[in-house]
Scaffold this motif. Structure first.
Motif, PDB file in Angstrom:
ATOM      1  N   LYS A 124       0.811  -1.226   0.000  1.00 46.91           N
ATOM      2  CA  LYS A 124       0.000   0.000   0.000  1.00 46.91           C
ATOM      3  C   LYS A 124       0.846   1.279   0.000  1.00 46.91           C
ATOM      4  O   LYS A 124       0.357   2.347  -0.367  1.00 46.91           O
ATOM      5  CB  LYS A 124      -0.912   0.017   1.244  1.00 46.91           C
ATOM      6  CG  LYS A 124      -1.939  -1.087   1.272  1.00 46.91           C
ATOM      7  CD  LYS A 124      -2.657  -1.149   2.609  1.00 46.91           C
ATOM      8  CE  LYS A 124      -1.825  -1.760   3.673  1.00 46.91           C
ATOM      9  NZ  LYS A 124      -1.952  -3.124   4.009  1.00 46.91           N
ATOM     10  N   GLY A 179      -8.400  -4.690  10.183  1.00 52.16           N
ATOM     11  CA  GLY A 179      -8.878  -5.819  10.972  1.00 52.16           C
ATOM     12  C   GLY A 179      -8.290  -5.858  12.378  1.00 52.16           C
ATOM     13  O   GLY A 179      -8.966  -6.242  13.341  1.00 52.16           O
ATOM     14  N   THR A 180      -7.025  -5.457  12.500  1.00 52.94           N
ATOM     15  CA  THR A 180      -6.347  -5.553  13.799  1.00 52.94           C
ATOM     16  C   THR A 180      -7.009  -4.649  14.835  1.00 52.94           C
ATOM     17  O   THR A 180      -7.308  -5.081  15.955  1.00 52.94           O
ATOM     18  CB  THR A 180      -4.863  -5.153  13.632  1.00 52.94           C
ATOM     19  OG1 THR A 180      -4.307  -5.998  12.638  1.00 52.94           O
ATOM     20  CG2 THR A 180      -4.104  -5.303  14.924  1.00 52.94           C
ATOM     21  N   GLU A 208       0.779  -5.506  12.837  1.00 46.07           N
ATOM     22  CA  GLU A 208       1.927  -5.264  11.952  1.00 46.07           C
ATOM     23  C   GLU A 208       3.215  -5.179  12.778  1.00 46.07           C
ATOM     24  O   GLU A 208       3.173  -4.768  13.947  1.00 46.07           O
ATOM     25  CB  GLU A 208       1.747  -3.915  11.224  1.00 46.07           C
ATOM     26  CG  GLU A 208       0.512  -3.814  10.367  1.00 46.07           C
ATOM     27  CD  GLU A 208       0.702  -4.312   8.947  1.00 46.07           C
ATOM     28  OE1 GLU A 208       1.847  -4.578   8.543  1.00 46.07           O
ATOM     29  OE2 GLU A 208      -0.312  -4.443   8.250  1.00 46.07           O
ATOM     30  N   ASP A 214      -1.091   0.010  12.471  1.00 46.92           N
ATOM     31  CA  ASP A 214      -2.464  -0.349  12.821  1.00 46.92           C
ATOM     32  C   ASP A 214      -3.029   0.642  13.833  1.00 46.92           C
ATOM     33  O   ASP A 214      -4.070   1.255  13.593  1.00 46.92           O
ATOM     34  CB  ASP A 214      -2.505  -1.763  13.432  1.00 46.92           C
ATOM     35  CG  ASP A 214      -2.217  -2.855  12.413  1.00 46.92           C
ATOM     36  OD1 ASP A 214      -2.741  -2.754  11.285  1.00 46.92           O
ATOM     37  OD2 ASP A 214      -1.489  -3.803  12.740  1.00 46.92           O
TER      38      ASP A 214
HETATM   39  N1  HSE Z   1      -2.745  -4.720   9.348  1.00 49.41           N
HETATM   40  C1  HSE Z   1      -3.788  -4.852   8.391  1.00 49.41           C
HETATM   41  C2  HSE Z   1      -5.113  -5.097   9.094  1.00 49.41           C
HETATM   42  C3  HSE Z   1      -3.458  -5.947   7.433  1.00 49.41           C
HETATM   43  O1  HSE Z   1      -5.099  -5.366  10.289  1.00 49.41           O
HETATM   44  O2  HSE Z   1      -6.164  -4.979   8.486  1.00 49.41           O
HETATM   45  C4  HSE Z   1      -4.180  -5.902   6.137  1.00 49.41           C
HETATM   46  O3  HSE Z   1      -3.902  -4.750   5.399  1.00 49.41           O
END
Ligand code: HSE
Length: 336
Positions: A124, A179-180, A208, A214
């Motif tokens: 990204k 998501g995290t 990450e 995150d």
């Molecule tokens: N760190 C990101 C998440 C991973 O938690 O969504 C996917 O881009």
């Protein structure tokens, strides 16, 4: 189709396994014969212009922690050297996202496009920092730059908005794109403190390596940049996002939200302004998903609001989005 793969972490390995296990039906159904001619990881490379043996590649990485030992004469070629010296049709860029200078991914992508290669990026960083100019460079060099896996992992969020809503005018959207942080906030709603919820997420491998990506909302902001450019036609980069992460969210904030049947979520929104920030979302709103799920609601002029929900990360999921991009490229090349 000759492929150079930059980065051989979870996503790269999942992709190679997917190519290996699906080779027959990829060819019979789609006429796609992926030939991986070069792989580069942080320690070295593996190169074979006739195509690397994919299971040997995965085994080598597992055994030595790098693809460098693929052949006896260990190869130290960098990603950039490989892109300059090896002939290929597509670069698949999967090195880690960084939002300072986006390297080495930025140079990989620019080098490949200048050479006339199509590019698929799940990194990204380059898109967050330079989306408008990278798209211009792709147009100038008459190549495709695809990036389905950058938003929503395997969930086709970008394709939905761009293709399924073709002809519509999307007026706004908002979503849970990380998501995290969603996992951490969901666990905090069961009474865990921020620190305990973070530790749990780290133990599960969700966070990450640089946790700030995150927790401080950078990952969600990068995804918002990509959506704003691609879906809304804006020309923006990361500094244009008003970004607040979740570090200051307390269990008290979450309890307060619960009293009005709401949950606190890290929401990325595009509604005149581009904002990433914790917000209260009604528990009855389809957007209010828990765990590591992502969700995004697009509001359009004629068809109302639709919400897409799915897993936003993971090796096989993200590999499936790369495959979609590759099939699009295959289809376009086939038209020539
Ligand atoms: N760190 C990101 C998440 C991973 O938690 O969504 C996917 O881009």
């Amino acid at each position: 189709m000759r492929i150079i793969l930059c980065g051989f972490g979870v996503v790269g390995q999942s992709l190679v396994k997917l190519f290996d296990s699906r080779s027959d039906d990829l060819y019979s159904k789609y006429g796609l014969k992926p030939r991986v001619v070069g792989v580069f990881d942080s320690k070295g490379s593996a190169v074979n212009s006739s195509g690397l043996n994919l299971s040997k590649l995965v085994d080598t990485k597992k055994k030595f922690g790098t693809v460098k030992n693929y052949s006896k004469n260990q190869n130290s070629m960098s990603g950039i050297e490989m892109l300059k010296n090896i002939e290929a049709d597509v670069l698949i860029e999967t090195t880690a996202s960084n939002y300072k200078d986006a390297e080495p991914g930025m140079t990989h992508i620019i080098t490949a496009m200048k050479k006339g290669m199509h590019v698929i990026s799940v990194n990204k960083g380059p898109l967050a920092l330079a989306f408008p100019s990278l798209m211009e460079l792709a147009t100038y060099n008459q190549v495709m730059l695809k990036f389905s896996g950058t938003v929503g992992g395997g969930t086709p969020i970008l394709d939905y908005a761009k293709n399924s809503l073709k002809g519509e005018r999307i007026t706004s959207f908002s979503g849970i794109l990380n998501g995290t942080t969603n996992y951490i906030l969901s666990n905090m709603s069961t009474g865990l403190s921020f620190e305990s919820a973070l530790k749990d997420a780290q133990e599960k491998g969700y966070v990450e390596a640089d946790e700030s990506l995150d927790l401080d909302g950078l990952d969600a902001a990068a995804k918002l940049v990509i959506l704003a450019n691609w879906i809304m036609g804006m020309k923006v980069t990361l500094p244009d996002i008003d970004c607040t992460g979740i570090r200051k969210v307390t269990t008290e904030d979450i309890k307060k939200a619960e009293k009005s049947n709401c949950s606190v979520k890290l929401i990325a929104s595009c509604n005149k302004k581009l904002v990433v920030s914790p917000k209260e979302v009604s528990n009855d709103d389809p957007l209010c998903v828990n765990g590591t799920l992502n969700a995004i609601a697009f509001t359009s002029e004629h068809s109302g609001t639709q919400t897409i929900i799915g897993r936003g990360a993971g090796g096989t999921e993200t590999a499936s989005s790369i495959l979609r991009d590759l099939l699009d490229i295959r289809q376009e090349i086939g038209k020539d």
